[in-house]
Write a protein that holds these residues in place. Structure first.
Motif, PDB file in Angstrom:
ATOM      1  N   THR A 161     -30.046 -24.463   7.492  1.00  0.00           N
ATOM      2  CA  THR A 161     -29.051 -25.188   6.282  1.00  0.00           C
ATOM      3  C   THR A 161     -28.504 -23.930   5.767  1.00  0.00           C
ATOM      4  N   TYR A 162     -29.093 -22.794   5.127  1.00  0.00           N
ATOM      5  CA  TYR A 162     -28.528 -21.870   3.853  1.00  0.00           C
ATOM      6  C   TYR A 162     -28.157 -20.933   4.841  1.00  0.00           C
ATOM      7  N   ASP A 216     -23.768 -18.598   0.235  1.00  0.00           N
ATOM      8  CA  ASP A 216     -22.925 -17.315  -0.269  1.00  0.00           C
ATOM      9  C   ASP A 216     -24.097 -17.476  -2.243  1.00  0.00           C
ATOM     10  N   LYS A 217     -25.114 -18.062  -1.892  1.00  0.00           N
ATOM     11  CA  LYS A 217     -25.707 -17.879  -3.508  1.00  0.00           C
ATOM     12  C   LYS A 217     -27.359 -18.567  -2.882  1.00  0.00           C
ATOM     13  N   CYS A 218     -28.643 -18.532  -3.149  1.00  0.00           N
ATOM     14  CA  CYS A 218     -29.526 -19.045  -3.484  1.00  0.00           C
ATOM     15  C   CYS A 218     -29.488 -20.639  -3.891  1.00  0.00           C
ATOM     16  N   PRO A 219     -29.872 -21.218  -3.524  1.00  0.00           N
ATOM     17  CA  PRO A 219     -29.885 -22.733  -3.524  1.00  0.00           C
ATOM     18  C   PRO A 219     -31.178 -23.200  -4.353  1.00  0.00           C
ATOM     19  N   SER A 273     -30.917 -10.685  12.258  1.00  0.00           N
ATOM     20  CA  SER A 273     -30.836 -10.211  11.171  1.00  0.00           C
ATOM     21  C   SER A 273     -31.041 -11.181  10.291  1.00  0.00           C
ATOM     22  N   ILE A 274     -31.812 -11.704   9.088  1.00  0.00           N
ATOM     23  CA  ILE A 274     -31.718 -12.448   8.145  1.00  0.00           C
ATOM     24  C   ILE A 274     -31.682 -11.741   6.915  1.00  0.00           C
ATOM     25  N   HIS A 275     -30.825 -12.266   6.413  1.00  0.00           N
ATOM     26  CA  HIS A 275     -30.387 -13.046   5.394  1.00  0.00           C
ATOM     27  C   HIS A 275     -31.473 -13.004   4.392  1.00  0.00           C
ATOM     28  N   VAL A 276     -31.789 -12.568   2.733  1.00  0.00           N
ATOM     29  CA  VAL A 276     -33.177 -12.865   1.796  1.00  0.00           C
ATOM     30  C   VAL A 276     -32.263 -12.835   0.938  1.00  0.00           C
ATOM     31  N   CYS A 277     -33.092 -13.889   0.000  1.00  0.00           N
ATOM     32  CA  CYS A 277     -32.603 -14.920  -1.398  1.00  0.00           C
ATOM     33  C   CYS A 277     -33.066 -13.060  -2.572  1.00  0.00           C
TER      34      CYS A 277
END
Length: 489
Positions: free
Chosen positions: A178-179, A183-186, A164-168
Motif C-alpha cells: 500500500t505504500y 514519496d513520503k512516509c505516512p 530492493s525495498i525502500h525504507v523510511c
C-alpha cells in the motif's frame, strides 16, 4: 583441500590460464575444439552443448564453480519432450546458446565467468559496462550481454536475485504494497528520496531481501540433495543418550509431537534464523549492517554448517543498528515464512509428482544483546534474567545491580542454602516461577501498541513486565505453541 583446486587462485596464481593451456595438461596439448552452427544461435546438440559447457567450466579448476552439477540437475529435472514450459526452461536454453560464432563457451557460462571476474578483481559497474560495450562493437553478431543489467537478468533466472525495498529514513515503514507509490512516509512525513523532491529518484535507505522460497525449492531439484534433506529420517541412526543431529534434541522431538502432520513428511524443513551486526568498512568507520541468515537443519551434520548452505535472507542497511525497529525490516521474510508454514507446491527429483513443501523456524542463533533486538525480551535492568520471570533475583547494592539469588536454583537440602557467607543470610526461597504460555501472551498483549523510539516519550513498564513490545516471531506457529524464552537463548 579440494581435489579440484588445480589452480591456486586464492594463493597467488592468476585466475585465467594462458591461451591453450589446461590444468594438468602436458606442454603442447590442445583441448578438443567445440563446434557451433553458422548463425551462432544454438550449438549442434542439446546433450553435446551441455557436456561442452560442463567441460569448459571445469577447466578453470575453481573449487567454488558448480555450474556443471547445476545444469546437469536442471536438465534432468525438466520434463523432456512434452512441450511444457517449466521454471528452468529458459535457463537450459541459455546453456545451449553459444556466446559467439566459433566460440567454445555458452552464453550462460560466459556471463557467470564475467561476473566472477568482476567480483574477484573488484571492478565497478561502469568499468564492466565499458568492457561489454567494447566487445559488442568488436563482435556485433555475438550474443554476449550488452551491459551489467542484462548480465544480472540472465543470472537472475536461477532464482538468486533479490528485491530492493525502500525504507523510511526513520525506519517507520517499508515502501511496499500500500505504500509502494508514496514519496513520503505516512507516519513521520519524511521524504523517501535523498533530494527531497523525487526528481533523481535516489532512495534514502534500501533493504535488500533475498526470497527464501525459490532457494528452498531448488534444494529438491537434485536427487542427491533431495536425499540429503531427508537424511535425518532415512539414513540417520540415532543412538541413545547421544546428540549426533539436531533431530536428537528435545526441541525437535517436542515440535514433532505437537505437529505430527508436519513431521510426517521428512521433506518439510526445520530452519534456524541467525543475525548479528557487522562493520563492512573496518573498525575505523562508524557503520553497521545487519545480515539475516536462514539455515536448513534437515541436512546431515557435515552439511548443516557448510557455508554454501547458509541462505542470506535480508541485508539490513546502516549506518545505525535497526534496534527496536528490527521487526519492520523482517516483514517480507515473515510473510514468506507464513507461506511456507501453509505449504508451497514444489518439484522433487525423487518423486514424479509435486509435493507441498512446508518449513518452520524452530531456532534463533544470536548473542544475548541481539535477544532484545530480535524478540523484544529485555536484557538489561531488573528484569534482564530470562529465567527469573515472576520473582527476579536482582537487587541493588551500593548503586550496583547485582544478581545474588542464584542459590534459589539449588536443591532445598544443599549446604550452600544454609550458609551466610554469601550475603549474610540463608536462602529458603524456592526457584523463581516461570511464565506459562498464556501468561506470556498476556505480557505481550500489554505492549502490543507500544513502539518506543527516538521520537517518542519513554514509557514506564508495568510491574513484572519483561517485554517491551510484541515479538516479531511470536505469531509463527511454533513460537505460539512453546515457551518463547526456551527457544531464544
Amino acid at each position: 583441500m579440494a581435489a579440484t583446486y588445480d589452480r591456486w587462485i586464492h594463493h597467488g596464481e592468476p585466475l585465467h590460464a594462458e591461451p591453450g593451456a589446461e590444468p594438468g595438461a602436458e606442454p603442447g596439448h590442445q583441448p578438443d575444439a567445440h563446434h557451433a552452427d553458422e548463425g551462432g544461435e544454438h550449438l549442434e546438440d542439446d546433450h553435446v552443448v551441455l557436456e561442452n559447457s560442463f567441460n569448459l567450466v571445469e577447466e578453470d579448476g575453481d573449487e567454488d564453480d558448480r555450474i556443471p552439477d547445476l545444469f546437469k540437475d536442471l536438465y534432468v529435472s525438466e520434463p523432456q519432450g512434452d512441450g511444457q514450459n517449466t521454471i528452468y526452461a529458459e535457463l537450459i536454453e541459455e546453456a545451449k546458446r553459444s556466446a559467439s560464432d566459433g566460440g567454445t563457451m555458452s552464453r550462460f557460462a560466459f556471463t557467470v565467468k564475467l561476473l566472477h571476474v568482476k567480483s574477484f578483481y573488484r571492478m565497478s559497474n561502469a568499468a564492466l559496462n565499458g568492457i561489454l560495450h567494447l566487445l559488442a562493437i568488436q563482435y556485433p553478431k555475438s550474443s554476449i550481454p550488452k551491459n551489467y543489467d542484462e548480465a544480472l537478468s540472465i543470472i537472475g533466472r536461477l532464482g538468486l536475485s533479490y528485491e530492493s525495498i525502500h525504507v523510511c529514513p526513520s525506519n517507520c515503514v517499508l515502501f511496499r504494497k500500500t505504500y509502494a507509490k508514496l514519496d513520503k512516509c505516512p507516519k513521520c512525513d519524511a521524504s523517501r528520496w535523498k533530494d527531497g523532491d523525487g526528481r533523481k529518484q535516489i532512495p534514502e535507505k534500501v533493504l535488500r531481501y533475498f526470497p527464501i522460497i525459490p532457494r528452498l525449492q531448488r534444494m529438491f531439484i537434485s536427487k542427491k540433495q533431495s536425499e540429503e534433506v531427508q537424511w535425518h529420517k532415512l539414513k540417520r541412526k540415532p543412538v541413545t543418550n547421544e546428540l549426533s543431529h539436531r533431530a536428537d534434541g528435545k526441541a525437535w522431538k517436542d515440535f514433532d509431537s505437537q505437529h505430527k502432520d508436519f513431521a510426517a513428511d521428512a521433506r518439510n524443513i526445520r530452519l534456524g534464523l541467525a543475525t548479528d551486526g557487522f562493520n563492512p568498512f573496518g573498525m575505523s568507520r562508524k557503520y553497521n549492517m545487519w545480515p539475516v541468515f536462514i539455515v536448513p537443519y534437515n541436512l546431515p551434520p557435515w552439511a548443516c554448517m557448510d557455508q554454501s548452505n547458509f541462505m542470506m535472507a535480508l541485508l539490513i542497511p546502516g549506518p545505525d543498528s535497526p534496534g527496536k525497529d528490527f521487526d519492520i525490516f523482517m516483514e517480507p521474510l515473515v510473510e514468506d515464512l507464513f507461506k511456507l508454514w501453509n505449504g508451497v507446491q514444489t518439484y522433487d527429483a525423487l518423486s514424479p509428482d509435486k509435493f507441498n513443501l512446508r518449513a518452520a523456524v524452530i531456532w534463533c542463533i544470536h548473542d544475548f544483546p541481539v535477544l532484545h533486538t530480535l524478540s523484544g525480551r529485555l536484557t538489561a535492568g531488573y528484569q534482564a534474567c530470562v529465567r527469573c520471570d515472576k520473582d527476579p533475583c536482582s537487587e541493588r547494592i551500593r548503586n550496583k545491580l547485582c544478581w545474588i539469588g542464584s542459590r534459589r536454583f539449588l536443591p532445598m537440602d544443599h549446604r550452600w542454602r544454609k550458609s551466610k557467607g554469601f550475603n549474610g543470610n540463608t536462602e529458603p526461597r524456592d526457584p523463581p516461577a516461570e511464565f506459562t504460555k498464556e501468561e506470556l501472551k498476556q505480557q505481550l498483549d500489554k505492549v502490543k501498541d507500544v513502539r518506543p523510539g527516538k521520537n517518542q516519550k519513554k514509557r514506564k513498564r508495568g510491574e513484572g513486565q519483561c517485554w517491551d513490545r510484541r515479538s516479531i516471531l511470536w505469531d509463527l506457529p511454533y513460537w505460539a505453541d512453546l515457551k518463547l524464552r526456551h527457544n531464544l537463548v
